[in-house]
Design a protein around this motif. Structure first.
Motif, PDB file in Angstrom:
ATOM      1  N   ASN A  35     -16.923   3.568 -47.741  1.00  0.00           N
ATOM      2  CA  ASN A  35     -16.874   3.839 -49.176  1.00  0.00           C
ATOM      3  C   ASN A  35     -15.701   4.745 -49.558  1.00  0.00           C
ATOM      4  N   ILE A  36     -15.006   5.284 -48.549  1.00  0.00           N
ATOM      5  CA  ILE A  36     -13.809   6.083 -48.808  1.00  0.00           C
ATOM      6  C   ILE A  36     -12.647   5.128 -49.061  1.00  0.00           C
ATOM      7  N   GLU A  37     -11.854   5.423 -50.077  1.00  0.00           N
ATOM      8  CA  GLU A  37     -10.733   4.546 -50.427  1.00  0.00           C
ATOM      9  C   GLU A  37      -9.690   4.550 -49.308  1.00  0.00           C
ATOM     10  N   PRO A  38      -9.330   3.373 -48.798  1.00  0.00           N
ATOM     11  CA  PRO A  38      -8.347   3.314 -47.713  1.00  0.00           C
ATOM     12  C   PRO A  38      -6.934   3.646 -48.196  1.00  0.00           C
ATOM     13  N   SER A  39      -6.103   4.057 -47.257  1.00  0.00           N
ATOM     14  CA  SER A  39      -4.725   4.407 -47.576  1.00  0.00           C
ATOM     15  C   SER A  39      -3.859   4.206 -46.336  1.00  0.00           C
ATOM     16  N   ASP A  40      -2.584   3.909 -46.561  1.00  0.00           N
ATOM     17  CA  ASP A  40      -1.635   3.803 -45.449  1.00  0.00           C
ATOM     18  C   ASP A  40      -0.823   5.081 -45.290  1.00  0.00           C
ATOM     19  N   ASP A  41      -1.165   6.095 -46.071  1.00  0.00           N
ATOM     20  CA  ASP A  41      -0.447   7.362 -45.971  1.00  0.00           C
ATOM     21  C   ASP A  41      -0.731   8.021 -44.627  1.00  0.00           C
ATOM     22  N   VAL A  42       0.143   8.929 -44.246  1.00  0.00           N
ATOM     23  CA  VAL A  42      -0.025   9.684 -43.004  1.00  0.00           C
ATOM     24  C   VAL A  42      -0.739  10.991 -43.331  1.00  0.00           C
TER      25      VAL A  42
END
Length: 197
Positions: free
Chosen positions: A119-126
């Motif tokens: 349910n946590i929004e995914p991200s490609d950030d480091v």
């Protein structure tokens, strides 16, 4: 009960004097949202509704193990962790309400905690996820008003949830200097906590 069945009434609409009745909770259970369900497991158990091998236990277990239901609920992992701690304690945070802990329900809650990471929004950030591992973080200081939940456990839970949805993240601990805790979202909370303590 007939009004609950007809209008799908939530527990907030039920007068307090009826909330000690198992049949009232049983009527609400099929349509109960995730947050209301996990917050009221103790009350339903104290009313005898979630007894071992009952049809209502089966319904609760089915909901808690339904990853799609959990995803649609958008319930936060910390909410599930808090519910697991409170339910597992066998008594409410406030008041004198107590119940017999149903081990299958507790296990399902713990599994729902890990499932709610989605349910946590995914991200490609480091991300460098720094967890304070100083001594004060491990004191049993009733984080969020929940006895037995330490600040370290709450921080680890958040870091693990973010780690699952952000593959380019690293969980490290800090006190006097940074240390690699060797924790990922695949660890169990107990294992992760042991690395901090």
């Amino acid at each position: 009960v007939s009004l609950i069945n007809k209008y799908k009434l939530p527990h907030e609409a039920i007068p307090t004097q009826f909330k000690n009745e198992a049949k009232v909770w049983e009527a609400m259970l099929p349509d109960m949202p995730a947050t209301a369900l996990i917050r009221n497991l103790g009350t339903m158990s104290s009313n005898g509704l979630i007894s071992d091998l009952s049809s209502t236990e089966k319904l609760v277990l089915g909901k808690l193990s339904n990853s799609e239901w959990l995803r649609k609920s958008r319930i936060h992992p910390i909410s599930v962790l808090i519910a697991s701690k409170v339910y597992g304690s066998g008594h409410g945070v406030k008041g004198s309400n107590s119940w017999k802990v149903n081990r299958r329900v507790l296990d399902a809650l713990q599994d729902a905690f890990y499932a709610s990471f989605d349910n946590i929004e995914p991200s490609d950030d480091v991300y460098l996820l720094g967890v304070d591992i100083s001594g004060s973080m491990t004191w049993d200081n009733s984080v969020f008003g929940v006895q037995g939940l330490t600040a370290a456990e709450a921080a680890i839970a958040l870091a693990m949830a973010i780690n699952k949805q952000n593959p380019r993240s690293l969980i490290m601990g800090f006190s006097h200097h940074f240390v690699d805790l060797g924790i990922t979202y695949k660890d169990r909370m107990e294992t992760a906590a042991n690395r901090v303590y």
